[in-house]
Write a protein that holds these residues in place. Structure first.
Motif, PDB file in Angstrom:
ATOM      1  N   UNK A 157       0.880  -1.178   0.000  1.00  0.00           N
ATOM      2  CA  UNK A 157       0.000   0.000   0.000  1.00  0.00           C
ATOM      3  C   UNK A 157       0.912   1.221   0.000  1.00  0.00           C
ATOM      4  N   UNK A 158       0.633   2.155  -0.871  1.00  0.00           N
ATOM      5  CA  UNK A 158       1.498   3.323  -1.035  1.00  0.00           C
ATOM      6  C   UNK A 158       1.402   4.299   0.134  1.00  0.00           C
ATOM      7  N   UNK A 159       0.270   4.294   0.810  1.00  0.00           N
ATOM      8  CA  UNK A 159       0.063   5.187   1.952  1.00  0.00           C
ATOM      9  C   UNK A 159      -1.033   4.600   2.820  1.00  0.00           C
ATOM     10  N   UNK A 160      -1.195   5.178   3.995  1.00  0.00           N
ATOM     11  CA  UNK A 160      -2.302   4.777   4.855  1.00  0.00           C
ATOM     12  C   UNK A 160      -2.741   5.963   5.687  1.00  0.00           C
ATOM     13  N   UNK A 161      -3.994   5.942   6.092  1.00  0.00           N
ATOM     14  CA  UNK A 161      -4.514   6.881   7.071  1.00  0.00           C
ATOM     15  C   UNK A 161      -4.778   6.027   8.296  1.00  0.00           C
ATOM     16  N   UNK A 162      -4.059   6.310   9.374  1.00  0.00           N
ATOM     17  CA  UNK A 162      -4.132   5.457  10.549  1.00  0.00           C
ATOM     18  C   UNK A 162      -3.778   6.291  11.770  1.00  0.00           C
ATOM     19  N   UNK A 163      -3.706   5.670  12.905  1.00  0.00           N
ATOM     20  CA  UNK A 163      -3.442   6.383  14.143  1.00  0.00           C
ATOM     21  C   UNK A 163      -2.028   6.190  14.644  1.00  0.00           C
ATOM     22  N   UNK A 164      -1.625   7.041  15.586  1.00  0.00           N
ATOM     23  CA  UNK A 164      -0.253   6.979  16.099  1.00  0.00           C
ATOM     24  C   UNK A 164       0.054   5.693  16.856  1.00  0.00           C
ATOM     25  N   UNK A 165      -0.979   4.966  17.289  1.00  0.00           N
ATOM     26  CA  UNK A 165      -0.757   3.704  18.001  1.00  0.00           C
ATOM     27  C   UNK A 165      -0.099   2.664  17.109  1.00  0.00           C
ATOM     28  N   UNK A 166      -0.038   2.915  15.793  1.00  0.00           N
ATOM     29  CA  UNK A 166       0.627   1.991  14.874  1.00  0.00           C
ATOM     30  C   UNK A 166       2.138   2.234  14.808  1.00  0.00           C
ATOM     31  N   UNK A 167       2.596   3.383  15.301  1.00  0.00           N
ATOM     32  CA  UNK A 167       4.010   3.752  15.181  1.00  0.00           C
ATOM     33  C   UNK A 167       4.942   2.744  15.848  1.00  0.00           C
ATOM     34  N   UNK A 182      -5.311  15.980  34.409  1.00  0.00           N
ATOM     35  CA  UNK A 182      -4.178  16.801  34.831  1.00  0.00           C
ATOM     36  C   UNK A 182      -2.964  16.514  33.950  1.00  0.00           C
ATOM     37  N   UNK A 183      -1.973  17.368  34.031  1.00  0.00           N
ATOM     38  CA  UNK A 183      -0.810  17.274  33.150  1.00  0.00           C
ATOM     39  C   UNK A 183      -0.104  15.928  33.259  1.00  0.00           C
ATOM     40  N   UNK A 184       0.172  15.494  34.469  1.00  0.00           N
ATOM     41  CA  UNK A 184       0.917  14.251  34.673  1.00  0.00           C
ATOM     42  C   UNK A 184       0.172  13.043  34.106  1.00  0.00           C
ATOM     43  N   UNK A 185      -1.105  12.939  34.407  1.00  0.00           N
ATOM     44  CA  UNK A 185      -1.882  11.796  33.922  1.00  0.00           C
ATOM     45  C   UNK A 185      -2.059  11.856  32.413  1.00  0.00           C
ATOM     46  N   UNK A 209      -0.758   9.335  27.293  1.00  0.00           N
ATOM     47  CA  UNK A 209      -0.241   9.495  25.925  1.00  0.00           C
ATOM     48  C   UNK A 209       0.992   8.628  25.707  1.00  0.00           C
ATOM     49  N   UNK A 210       1.906   8.642  26.656  1.00  0.00           N
ATOM     50  CA  UNK A 210       3.143   7.873  26.511  1.00  0.00           C
ATOM     51  C   UNK A 210       2.874   6.373  26.534  1.00  0.00           C
ATOM     52  N   UNK A 211       2.021   5.906  27.440  1.00  0.00           N
ATOM     53  CA  UNK A 211       1.811   4.468  27.576  1.00  0.00           C
ATOM     54  C   UNK A 211       0.980   3.882  26.438  1.00  0.00           C
ATOM     55  N   UNK A 212       0.110   4.667  25.837  1.00  0.00           N
ATOM     56  CA  UNK A 212      -0.762   4.159  24.766  1.00  0.00           C
ATOM     57  C   UNK A 212      -0.323   4.641  23.388  1.00  0.00           C
ATOM     58  N   UNK A 213       0.757   5.403  23.335  1.00  0.00           N
ATOM     59  CA  UNK A 213       1.292   5.976  22.112  1.00  0.00           C
ATOM     60  C   UNK A 213       0.238   6.803  21.388  1.00  0.00           C
TER      61      UNK A 213
END
Length: 176
Positions: A27-37, A93-96, A101-105
Motif C-alpha cells: 500500500x502506497x500510503x495509509x490513514x491510521x493512528x499513532x498507536x501503529x508507530x 491533569x498534566x501528569x496523567x 499518551x506515553x503508555x498508549x502511544x
C-alpha cells in the motif's frame, strides 16, 4: 479497485491490516493512528507521518477525535457528581495526560501539552499538529453521528467496490 490503485481486499481491512500492508510495501500510503508507530518502528521500513490533506491551501485540517471522553453526568446526586468531577480532573491533569499518551502511544488532547510532547516524541509531530485543530466526531451532529457514520461507510464501500459513483453512493447509502 477497478483501476488497480487499491486491492480488492481493502474493503475488509482493519487498521492493523492497513498497517501490515503498508509496511509490506503493498500500500502506497495509509490513514491510521499513532498507536501503529511502535509496530512500524520495529521494522526496516522507511515511513513518515504527514498532516491530512485539505481542500484549499491555508485551511486547517480537521481530524476526527474519538475514543475516551470524560464527562460528569447530571445524576441528581451532588456527592456522586462531585466524585465524578474529581476523577475527570485527575485524568485530565498534566501528569496523567502525559502518562496516558506515553503508555498508549497517543497525543495528549490537552493542547497546552502537545508542543512539549512532540519535543520528546518527534515522530508524533504530524499527529500533534492534527490534534490542535481536531474535533470530536459528535461535535456537530451529536446523537445523529452514528447514523451519519453508517451512511459514510456504506457510501465508501459502494464507491470503492465500483457499485456506484461517489455521488450515487452517498445518495444510495442515505436511503438506507
Amino acid at each position: 479497485i477497478e483501476s488497480g490503485s487499491a486491492s480488492a481486499g481493502t474493503v475488509n481491512w482493519s487498521q492493523g491490516d492497513v498497517k501490515d500492508q503498508f509496511v509490506a510495501g503493498k500500500a502506497a500510503m495509509m490513514v491510521n493512528g499513532p498507536w501503529q508507530i511502535p509496530a512500524m518502528a520495529d521494522t526496516e521500513f522507511e515511513w513518515d507521518s504527514v498532516l491530512l490533506p485539505v481542500n484549499e491551501e491555508g485551511q486547517d485540517p480537521v481530524a476526527p477525535l474519538g475514543g475516551e471522553v470524560w464527562t460528569v453526568p447530571e445524576t441528581g446526586k451532588p456527592d456522586v457528581q462531585a466524585k465524578a468531577a474529581e476523577f475527570v480532573e485527575c485524568m485530565s491533569n498534566e501528569e496523567t495526560s502525559l502518562s496516558i499518551a506515553e503508555s498508549r502511544y497517543l497525543v495528549p488532547t490537552r493542547t497546552d501539552l502537545i508542543d512539549g510532547y512532540i519535543e520528546q516524541v518527534p515522530e508524533m509531530e504530524a499527529f500533534g499538529e492534527q490534534i490542535k485543530t481536531a474535533r470530536a466526531r459528535t461535535a456537530q451532529l451529536g446523537a445523529e453521528w452514528p447514523k451519519a457514520a453508517t451512511v459514510i461507510y456504506n457510501a465508501v464501500q459502494l464507491a470503492i467496490t465500483g457499485e456506484a459513483t461517489a455521488d450515487e453512493a452517498f445518495a444510495k447509502a442515505a436511503q438506507g
